[in-house]
Design a protein around this motif. Structure first.
Motif, PDB file in Angstrom:
ATOM      1  N   UNK A  30      46.693  43.300  37.627  1.00  0.00           N
ATOM      2  CA  UNK A  30      46.039  42.166  37.992  1.00  0.00           C
ATOM      3  C   UNK A  30      45.528  41.521  36.474  1.00  0.00           C
ATOM      4  N   UNK A  31      45.321  42.414  35.490  1.00  0.00           N
ATOM      5  CA  UNK A  31      45.064  41.657  34.198  1.00  0.00           C
ATOM      6  C   UNK A  31      43.482  41.485  33.872  1.00  0.00           C
ATOM      7  N   UNK A  32      42.576  41.897  34.875  1.00  0.00           N
ATOM      8  CA  UNK A  32      41.340  41.891  34.673  1.00  0.00           C
ATOM      9  C   UNK A  32      40.661  42.393  33.531  1.00  0.00           C
ATOM     10  N   UNK A  33      41.168  43.733  33.166  1.00  0.00           N
ATOM     11  CA  UNK A  33      40.647  44.457  32.037  1.00  0.00           C
ATOM     12  C   UNK A  33      41.264  43.805  30.720  1.00  0.00           C
ATOM     13  N   UNK A  34      42.307  43.121  30.916  1.00  0.00           N
ATOM     14  CA  UNK A  34      42.917  42.475  29.621  1.00  0.00           C
ATOM     15  C   UNK A  34      41.968  41.134  29.157  1.00  0.00           C
ATOM     16  N   UNK A  35      41.658  40.582  30.647  1.00  0.00           N
ATOM     17  CA  UNK A  35      40.658  39.369  30.296  1.00  0.00           C
ATOM     18  C   UNK A  35      39.322  39.802  29.622  1.00  0.00           C
ATOM     19  N   UNK A  36      38.866  40.835  30.088  1.00  0.00           N
ATOM     20  CA  UNK A  36      37.437  41.392  29.782  1.00  0.00           C
ATOM     21  C   UNK A  36      37.446  41.882  28.345  1.00  0.00           C
ATOM     22  N   UNK A  94      36.094  48.715  33.484  1.00  0.00           N
ATOM     23  CA  UNK A  94      36.032  49.862  34.290  1.00  0.00           C
ATOM     24  C   UNK A  94      35.535  49.335  35.777  1.00  0.00           C
ATOM     25  N   UNK A  95      34.438  48.645  35.724  1.00  0.00           N
ATOM     26  CA  UNK A  95      33.622  48.474  37.102  1.00  0.00           C
ATOM     27  C   UNK A  95      34.386  47.170  37.598  1.00  0.00           C
ATOM     28  N   UNK A  96      34.993  46.577  36.923  1.00  0.00           N
ATOM     29  CA  UNK A  96      35.808  45.185  37.631  1.00  0.00           C
ATOM     30  C   UNK A  96      37.222  45.446  38.033  1.00  0.00           C
ATOM     31  N   UNK A  97      37.555  46.690  37.609  1.00  0.00           N
ATOM     32  CA  UNK A  97      39.159  46.888  38.107  1.00  0.00           C
ATOM     33  C   UNK A  97      39.058  47.103  39.693  1.00  0.00           C
ATOM     34  N   UNK A  98      39.827  46.330  40.435  1.00  0.00           N
ATOM     35  CA  UNK A  98      39.915  46.348  41.877  1.00  0.00           C
ATOM     36  C   UNK A  98      40.608  47.567  42.616  1.00  0.00           C
ATOM     37  N   UNK A  99      41.201  48.418  41.798  1.00  0.00           N
ATOM     38  CA  UNK A  99      41.806  49.524  42.353  1.00  0.00           C
ATOM     39  C   UNK A  99      40.998  50.742  41.530  1.00  0.00           C
TER      40      UNK A  99
END
Length: 62
Positions: free
Chosen positions: A14-20, A50-55
């Motif tokens: 999803x790329x959330x970790x890359x954005x953060x 870590x906490x934002x990762x949806x899976x």
């Protein structure tokens, strides 16, 4: 010392970790995240990633 890991079997890219935390995470050619720089956590909030990762694919490992 604990290291940051991404479980590539769980990662959905999803790329959330890359954005953060772009200094720590990157999407590979398989469109899954990986840790490119363990030391980058000093410059961002890896706990938020870590906490934002949806899976829940990101964790600390001893």
């Amino acid at each position: 010392m604990a290291t940051l890991v991404v479980d590539d079997e769980l990662c959905i890219g999803c790329g959330t970790c890359v954005e953060l935390c772009p200094n720590v995470f990157e999407l590979g050619s398989d469109e899954k995240a990986y840790v490119k720089n363990q030391e980058g956590c000093k410059e961002c909030n890896c706990e938020e990633a870590i906490n934002s990762c949806p899976v829940s694919a990101i964790s600390w490992q001893d």
